[in-house]
Design a protein around this motif. Structure first.
Motif, PDB file in Angstrom:
ATOM      1  N   GLY A 114     -56.142 -11.470   0.611  1.00  0.00           N
ATOM      2  CA  GLY A 114     -55.064 -11.345   1.582  1.00  0.00           C
ATOM      3  C   GLY A 114     -55.580 -11.192   3.001  1.00  0.00           C
ATOM      4  O   GLY A 114     -56.779 -11.194   3.256  1.00  0.00           O
ATOM      5  N   THR A 115     -54.638 -11.060   3.921  1.00  0.00           N
ATOM      6  CA  THR A 115     -54.998 -10.957   5.334  1.00  0.00           C
ATOM      7  C   THR A 115     -55.064  -9.519   5.832  1.00  0.00           C
ATOM      8  O   THR A 115     -55.544  -9.265   6.933  1.00  0.00           O
ATOM      9  N   CYS A 168     -65.028  -3.066   8.801  1.00  0.00           N
ATOM     10  CA  CYS A 168     -64.625  -4.347   8.230  1.00  0.00           C
ATOM     11  C   CYS A 168     -63.121  -4.550   8.361  1.00  0.00           C
ATOM     12  O   CYS A 168     -62.343  -3.651   8.062  1.00  0.00           O
ATOM     13  N   PRO A 169     -62.729  -5.757   8.810  1.00  0.00           N
ATOM     14  CA  PRO A 169     -61.282  -6.015   9.005  1.00  0.00           C
ATOM     15  C   PRO A 169     -60.529  -6.170   7.690  1.00  0.00           C
ATOM     16  O   PRO A 169     -61.069  -6.492   6.688  1.00  0.00           O
ATOM     17  N   ASN A 227     -54.615 -14.468  10.154  1.00  0.00           N
ATOM     18  CA  ASN A 227     -53.562 -13.970  11.046  1.00  0.00           C
ATOM     19  C   ASN A 227     -54.075 -12.997  12.105  1.00  0.00           C
ATOM     20  O   ASN A 227     -53.278 -12.325  12.755  1.00  0.00           O
ATOM     21  N   ALA A 228     -55.384 -12.920  12.275  1.00  0.00           N
ATOM     22  CA  ALA A 228     -55.963 -11.953  13.219  1.00  0.00           C
ATOM     23  C   ALA A 228     -55.646 -12.333  14.657  1.00  0.00           C
ATOM     24  O   ALA A 228     -55.614 -13.504  15.014  1.00  0.00           O
ATOM     25  N   CYS A 232     -63.690 -15.093   4.480  1.00  0.00           N
ATOM     26  CA  CYS A 232     -63.345 -14.482   5.764  1.00  0.00           C
ATOM     27  C   CYS A 232     -62.345 -15.352   6.531  1.00  0.00           C
ATOM     28  O   CYS A 232     -61.543 -14.831   7.303  1.00  0.00           O
ATOM     29  N   GLY A 233     -62.378 -16.648   6.314  1.00  0.00           N
ATOM     30  CA  GLY A 233     -61.381 -17.522   6.926  1.00  0.00           C
ATOM     31  C   GLY A 233     -59.984 -17.177   6.467  1.00  0.00           C
ATOM     32  O   GLY A 233     -59.035 -17.149   7.259  1.00  0.00           O
TER      33      GLY A 233
END
Length: 96
Positions: free
Chosen positions: A72-73, A95-96, A48-49, A42-43
């Motif tokens: 990926g981001t 979920c992001p 880039n969040a 998750c890091g």
């Protein structure tokens, strides 16, 4: 009568304070959490969040339930269908 009530009050207060100290001492002995698979994945996912703490929280919840995080981001959710298909109460992706 008054001395008896005073003694009972003092005894009950001392017992309650000793119990309070005992229970408080137990809760402070927890070890710090060890970084897990989900924390590292998750890091990377939330690097880039815009609101990083929220991204990490929801990503962590989804990762624990699905045992995977897309690479990926952004995007790549087809790599993890469980992660992709989780929805919040409003019907939007959780979920992001």
């Amino acid at each position: 009568m008054k001395p008896v009530l005073l003694i009972l009050l003092l005894v009950s207060m001392s017992l309650s304070f000793s119990f309070l100290q005992f229970t408080m001492a137990e809760t402070t002995t927890a070890d710090p959490p060890i970084p897990s698979f989900c924390d590292s994945k998750c890091g990377v996912r939330c690097a880039n969040a815009g609101v990083k703490d929220r991204c990490l929280r929801y990503c962590g919840v989804c990762c624990q339930q699905c045992n995977c995080v897309p690479s990926g981001t952004y995007g790549n959710k087809s790599e993890c269908p469980c992660y992709r298909d989780k929805l919040n109460s409003k019907g939007k992706p959780k979920c992001p």
